[in-house]
Design a protein around this motif. Structure first.
Motif, PDB file in Angstrom:
ATOM      1  N   MET A 213       0.825  -1.204   0.000  1.00  0.00           N
ATOM      2  CA  MET A 213       0.000   0.000   0.000  1.00  0.00           C
ATOM      3  C   MET A 213       0.862   1.258   0.000  1.00  0.00           C
ATOM      4  N   ALA A 214       1.908   1.251   0.815  1.00  0.00           N
ATOM      5  CA  ALA A 214       2.780   2.418   0.894  1.00  0.00           C
ATOM      6  C   ALA A 214       3.487   2.672  -0.436  1.00  0.00           C
ATOM      7  N   ALA A 215       3.957   1.618  -1.082  1.00  0.00           N
ATOM      8  CA  ALA A 215       4.643   1.775  -2.362  1.00  0.00           C
ATOM      9  C   ALA A 215       3.690   2.272  -3.433  1.00  0.00           C
ATOM     10  N   ALA A 216       2.488   1.719  -3.460  1.00  0.00           N
ATOM     11  CA  ALA A 216       1.507   2.134  -4.467  1.00  0.00           C
ATOM     12  C   ALA A 216       1.157   3.611  -4.311  1.00  0.00           C
ATOM     13  N   LYS A 217       0.991   4.048  -3.060  1.00  0.00           N
ATOM     14  CA  LYS A 217       0.660   5.449  -2.816  1.00  0.00           C
ATOM     15  C   LYS A 217       1.798   6.372  -3.242  1.00  0.00           C
ATOM     16  N   LYS A 218       3.014   5.987  -2.950  1.00  0.00           N
ATOM     17  CA  LYS A 218       4.156   6.849  -3.277  1.00  0.00           C
ATOM     18  C   LYS A 218       4.383   6.938  -4.787  1.00  0.00           C
ATOM     19  N   LEU A 219       4.102   5.852  -5.500  1.00  0.00           N
ATOM     20  CA  LEU A 219       4.360   5.816  -6.928  1.00  0.00           C
ATOM     21  C   LEU A 219       3.184   6.311  -7.761  1.00  0.00           C
ATOM     22  N   HIS A 220       2.012   6.412  -7.151  1.00  0.00           N
ATOM     23  CA  HIS A 220       0.821   6.836  -7.881  1.00  0.00           C
ATOM     24  C   HIS A 220       0.925   8.323  -8.209  1.00  0.00           C
ATOM     25  N   ASN A 221       0.976   8.645  -9.490  1.00  0.00           N
ATOM     26  CA  ASN A 221       1.178  10.030  -9.914  1.00  0.00           C
ATOM     27  C   ASN A 221       0.397  10.278 -11.205  1.00  0.00           C
ATOM     28  N   PRO A 222      -0.928  10.417 -11.110  1.00  0.00           N
ATOM     29  CA  PRO A 222      -1.758  10.596 -12.315  1.00  0.00           C
ATOM     30  C   PRO A 222      -1.359  11.805 -13.138  1.00  0.00           C
TER      31      PRO A 222
END
Length: 473
Positions: A213-222
């Protein structure tokens, strides 16, 4: 190819009604009418003909000797031309080595192989041996059509075969004390990631749910056209439930308890569904409720996703179609969830071969099945479809087929160490599990990912609506 299919409840109901009709006919009732024309039995003296809409496609496997026992082997289209030709070549090699037995190989189309098998069974003319989806021996056993192969299991137990085989490849088929089939290949699912994006963000590959979850949030950049993770969420799709069931297993859950009763409305499934919802809501594409593996793979290959949930074929497809992405492609470790270390599972469907009880030549069919399961013969199949078929024997991990490419080797290792499928470990619910169709996607996952319903609510509904499928008849 996504090699996982399940019999839809409607198909099973139709088959059951047809079976009842045939029994009535035998007792003087109305004759049963097949829902599809039974496939014609292949004539051993004829050269294979072109496929016809009515029946399976005969594959050329030579000409039988004058006194040969003739067996019919049907299997569905597991891959492209190269793989199906290799499967045909294996059968031809068997025929050359066993002049006293001749195997007719017939290919069934992916779209209707289930109905053709059911129709052939109903008509009293099934093949001697077949392949099929990961539940087919259970379905046929429910109709009294699966030949038990306990003697082969005893042989494989004593000669060391099972010592090298992944336990789930054979333990799965111990059903009600009977051995119904044997797994010839696994079809796995995992989370792939972009190593370059992780390195740029200073992130180590996640090993558990919190880190994912932490990695997905940090990498999510629409704003920069990058989503944290690409996942399937469409109704009517098996892809969607495979994403969800990965988390169910890692939460310590399953689809049935040891008595074969459904386990949808449980704390484990609630944890899995809430996590899947939160992950998709924060870090996946807005269109996720309409996505299948097609859209997931496309996003990953186009560089629009930092992570992607998909199947083993993602490796070969990306290597071929997006080599620049492939250079930075990695695979996450199998994650630890609320179920703890012992529940570190990945979805890997165990796809079997089975023998039909109506065969007139059970011993010859067992000779063929034993030969097909030999390591050297399976390796020829695996090598013809790199990344599409995954090993049932541990020792195969060191074969060049799985050892030469580090990503392929890692995926195969994960399957050997952590792979299970929906029947694990409670086979008492086998027929109910196989009857779900796309119910998991339709009733549970999609309504939650699309924001229409809450997790606890859909799980209660699923328990009530799907419970009848698990009732013993």
């Amino acid at each position: 190819m996504n090699a996982y299919r399940r019999f839809h409840p409607v198909a099973l109901l139709a088959a059951a009604l047809a079976l009842i009709g045939s029994l009535l006919a035998a007792c003087g009732g109305a004759p049963a009418t097949p829902t599809a024309a039974p496939a014609a039995e292949a004539q051993p003296t004829q050269v294979a003909e072109a496929p016809t809409p009515e029946g399976p496609q005969a594959m050329p496997t030579g000409v039988p000797g004058p006194n040969a026992v003739v067996l019919n082997y049907w299997d569905m289209q597991w891959g492209g031309t190269e793989f199906m030709n290799r499967l045909q070549d294996n059968v031809t090699e068997f025929n050359k080595e066993h002049p006293e037995i001749f195997v007719n190989f017939q290919q069934l189309s992916w779209g209707d192989y289930q109905q053709k098998l059911l129709s052939a069974v109903q008509a009293g003319n099934p093949p001697d041996i077949s392949g099929g989806d990961s539940g087919i021996p259970f379905y046929m056993h429910a109709q009294g059509e699966t030949l038990e192969i306990d003697d082969l299991f005893r042989e494989w137990e004593t000669d060391g075969t099972f010592d090298d085989m992944v336990p789930w490849a054979y333990e799965k088929w111990n059903y009600e004390g009977k051995r119904l089939g044997i797994t010839w290949q696994f079809d796995g699912r995992a989370i792939f990631y972009r190593k370059d994006l992780f390195e740029q963000a200073g992130i180590e590959p996640p090993t558990n749910w919190d880190e994912l979850m932490a990695a997905a949030k940090k990498l999510h950049n629409p704003e920069q056209g990058i989503i944290g993770i690409a996942v399937p969420g469409k109704q009517g799709s098996y892809d969607t439930d495979q994403f969800y069931m990965t988390f169910v297993f890692q939460a310590g859950g399953n689809l049935a308890d040891p008595q074969g009763r459904p386990t949808f409305d449980t704390p484990e499934q609630l944890k899995a569904l809430e996590f899947a919802r939160d992950l998709a809501k924060c870090c996946a594409a807005e269109a996720t409720p309409a996505w299948t593996f097609t859209e997931v793979l496309q996003a990953f290959q186009q560089g629009k996703a930092a992570m992607a949930f998909g199947g083993g074929w993602f490796i070969g497809a990306t290597k071929r179609d997006a080599p620049e992405i492939y250079k930075n492609m990695g695979i996450l470790p199998v994650l630890e969830g609320p179920g703890g270390p012992e529940a570190r599972h990945m979805v890997a469907f165990a796809n079997p071969w089975m023998i039909y009880k109506q065969t007139k030549h059970p011993e010859e069919a067992k000779i063929f099945l034993r030969w097909m399961m030999r390591k050297e013969n399976l390796l020829k199949l695996y090598a013809s479809d790199p990344g599409g078929k995954w090993p049932v024997y541990r020792s195969m991990l060191e074969d060049p087929t799985f050892a030469d490419d580090p990503l392929v080797h890692e995926f195969a290792q994960q399957i050997v160490d952590h792979g299970v499928d929906y029947w694990y470990p409670n086979n008492n619910g086998a027929v109910g599990i196989g009857s779900l169709g796309t119910s998991i996607a339709d009733i549970i996952v999609n309504p939650v990912l699309s924001g229409q319903r809450e997790p606890a609510e859909v799980l209660r509904d699923a328990q009530e609506k799907l419970a009848p499928l698990f009732e013993k008849q």
